[in-house]
Design an enzyme around this catalytic site. Structure first.
Site, short mmCIF file in Angstrom:
data_model
loop_
_atom_site.label_atom_id
_atom_site.label_comp_id
_atom_site.label_asym_id
_atom_site.label_seq_id
_atom_site.Cartn_x
_atom_site.Cartn_y
_atom_site.Cartn_z
N ASP A 82 25.41 -22.95 18.81
CA ASP A 82 26.26 -23.37 19.92
C ASP A 82 27.63 -23.75 19.36
OD1 ASP A 82 25.79 -25.80 18.68
OD2 ASP A 82 24.38 -26.50 20.20
N TYR A 129 12.16 -29.83 19.18
CA TYR A 129 13.46 -30.47 19.20
C TYR A 129 13.80 -30.96 20.62
CZ TYR A 129 18.36 -31.18 18.12
OH TYR A 129 19.59 -31.73 17.93
#
Length: 572
Positions: A62, A279
DNA sequence: GCAAGGTC
């Protein structure tokens, strides 16, 4: 192969531009310098890179991950001139399935310099505007805050819009004017069964008109009877939930267990570090195709609580491939359990709750939908139309394991009627009521507002809420509504006064307490990523606008202080 | 003593 943990460096002003060394406005143009946050991690990269010919980056795919990749390159270059952007490769991956990782390793790309520029821009805008306005406001309010402690009045592009949402709801409640309304309440009867129906006009705000319509119906022939217009039974579903994102997890845990977003995330983090769940910071609500979800479901069969349900998914063919949401952060899969965790794990109460929630939600999204039938009866009385509906649940589907949500058959069965049938009107009267103000804001709603308006990220939304609590801009209250108690967020006098003051200054119609500014910065950053804008022109545009706002604020200091004083006065 | 964004 070695690792980092988040950003390596941070931006700050040099000493000459410290808190009392310059005027706040100077920070718009002051130099900034990059400073290593954690020398152990930075030096490790430099050392490990010393004898390398090439570098491969495996940070999150990202925007921030791209920048962290660039930070790694900068550290690696320090003692090895062979490391350049040309000798640096970038792996593109979003989860840890073997084939996906191999594919990423065999097809490296390059660091995305545009994304890196976008992050540099965000950092600079946030630092300059935050530091400048924070120092200005803190100094301005020094004498006024009762002198108890020298409070810091911070400004941030995310914290102020967050505060703005809280004040906005508070004001809508405060300024709400109740209005009376009127409606026709009708109940019909069939074989001892009474059935109330709802007026299709809802309610009207004019008493006279409601009365006229009512009288009209009463005067008609046969006004003690009503005509069934239609009876329709249609299959209906209650869909299994989407794969889990951070924001959804925080909203649900707030709703179901009254946990704050911060406590939910903290518990999820512990569960993740101990290897129990995946996560916990993700925006993705679609599982990758290749993932072995059935295998993950199978691991839950050990549980005494939900093990038999997990078994039924795997063994009885009830397993369904989860629905695919429309969000992807391109960096992480949805949150899911990795292994079964029993009592020996010594989890705290909150961690247990969050783990059980993650598991049940995961099993739920691999389950069939709940199914039922909805019957709707529509009828006419005089000139007016009414309807009612009833639900019969046939299959509980995912709700068997997702015990937090309810979807129940209607308590009272509808009477058996047919189209064209004439039924007896048991009761037809005019009722009245008053409109109600909006409810006080819950943290769950605040998270939803921030998410929808692009304020903060999955990882930071909870922090912004905590920040405005810590700054004493807002406070939480327990309010009881009927049987249930709700925790709500309301502004303090300080928070309310600040937002009112900012609104009074005006800033040429640019609102610093509304979400639009942050959203437009995010849009500009996206344009940098797409090559339609440059770091330099976005920076100039953004900083120029803040400079103007700051100038107006300095000229009208009084307005800020006055609006705080008036808030105090109004409440005492 | 400031921001927001990573992370543990």
């Amino acid at each position: 192969m070695t690792s980092v943990a988040g950003h390596i460096t941070n931006n700050d002003f040099p000493k000459e531009f410290g808190w009392n060394n310059c005027s706040p406005v100077a920070l718009f143009d002051a130099p900034t310098k990059i400073k290593v946050e954690n020398p152990l991690i930075a030096d490790n990269i430099t050392q490990e890179a010393q004898n390398c010919d090439a570098l491969m980056i495996w940070t999150d795919c990202d925007r921030e991950g791209e920048y962290i990749g660039w930070e790694v390159v900068e550290q690696a270059k320090k003692r090895n001139p062979r490391i350049t952007l040309e000798s640096t490769y970038r792996a593109r991956f979003s989860h840890l399935e073997r084939s996906h990782i191999l594919q990423a390793a065999r097809n490296p790309i390059r660091l995305d310099l545009k994304a890196i520029d976008a992050v540099k821009t965000r950092m600079e805008v946030d630092l300059r505007t935050g530091a400048c306005l924070t120092r200005f406001l803190t100094n301005l309010f020094k004498g006024v805050l009762g002198g108890e402690k020298s409070s810091m009045i911070s400004y941030g592009g995310c914290q102020f819009p967050t505060l703005g949402f809280v004040v906005d709801r508070y004001k809508r409640i405060k300024l709400f004017v109740k209005e009376p309304f009127w409606l026709i309440s009708l109940t019909f009867k069939k074989k001892q069964k009474q059935c109330p129906v709802t007026w299709e006009r809802g309610h009207l705000f004019d008493r006279l008109i409601t009365t006229c319509i009512y009288q009209n119906c009463l005067r008609m022939e046969d006004s003690e009877m009503a005509t069934i217009l239609s009876v329709a039974t249609k299959p209906t579903s209650n869909w299994a939930p989407l794969p889990l994102t951070t924001v959804e997890m925080q909203k649900d845990c707030g709703r179901f267990f009254k946990l704050t977003a911060k406590d939910t995330l903290a518990a999820a983090e512990t569960l993740y570090t101990r290897g129990f769940i995946s996560y916990p910071r993700t925006e993705t609500d679609t599982f990758p195709k290749a993932m072995d979800l059935k295998g993950l479901v199978g691991k839950q069969m050990e549980s005494a609580k939900w093990g038999s349900y997990a078994k039924s998914l795997v063994d009885d063919g009830r397993f369904r491939q989860p629905r695919q949401g429309k969000h992807s952060d391109e960096a992480h899969p949805p949150i899911h359990p990795i292994i079964f965790v029993g009592d020996s794990a010594n989890l705290t109460g909150v961690q247990k709750t969050v783990y059980e929630y993650v598991v049940r939600r995961f099993l739920a999204c691999c389950s069939p939908d709940a199914k039922g039938f909805r019957t709707t009866i529509r009828l006419q009385w005089g000139t007016e139309f009414f309807r009612t509906s009833g639900l019969v649940v046939k299959e509980n589907g995912y709700l068997e394991v997702f015990i937090y949500s309810k979807w129940k058959s209607s308590k009272n069965n509808l009477p058996e009627v047919e189209p064209g049938e004439r039924v007896k009107v048991q009761k037809a009267v005019i009722s009245s009521g008053m409109t109600e103000p909006p409810k006080k804001l819950t943290e769950t709603e605040l998270i939803a507002l921030m998410d929808a308006n692009g304020i903060g990220t999955d990882a930071t939304i909870a922090e912004h809420i905590e920040k405005i609590k810590a700054r004493n801009y807002v406070t939480t209250l327990k309010v009881s509504e009927g049987r249930s108690k709700r925790q709500v967020i309301v502004p303090t006098e300080l928070g309310y006064g600040l937002v009112e003051g900012f609104n009074r200054v005006g800033f040429n119609n640019i609102s610093l307490t509304k979400p639009f500014l942050r959203r437009s910065l995010e849009e500009e950053l996206k344009r940098i990523c797409e090559g339609q804008a440059t770091r330099q022109n976005v920076l100039v545009k953004s900083i120029t606008m803040y400079k103007e706002a700051f100038a107006l604020m300095s000229q009208q200091k009084r307005l800020l202080l006055d609006s705080y004083r008036e808030t105090i006065a109004a409440n005492s």
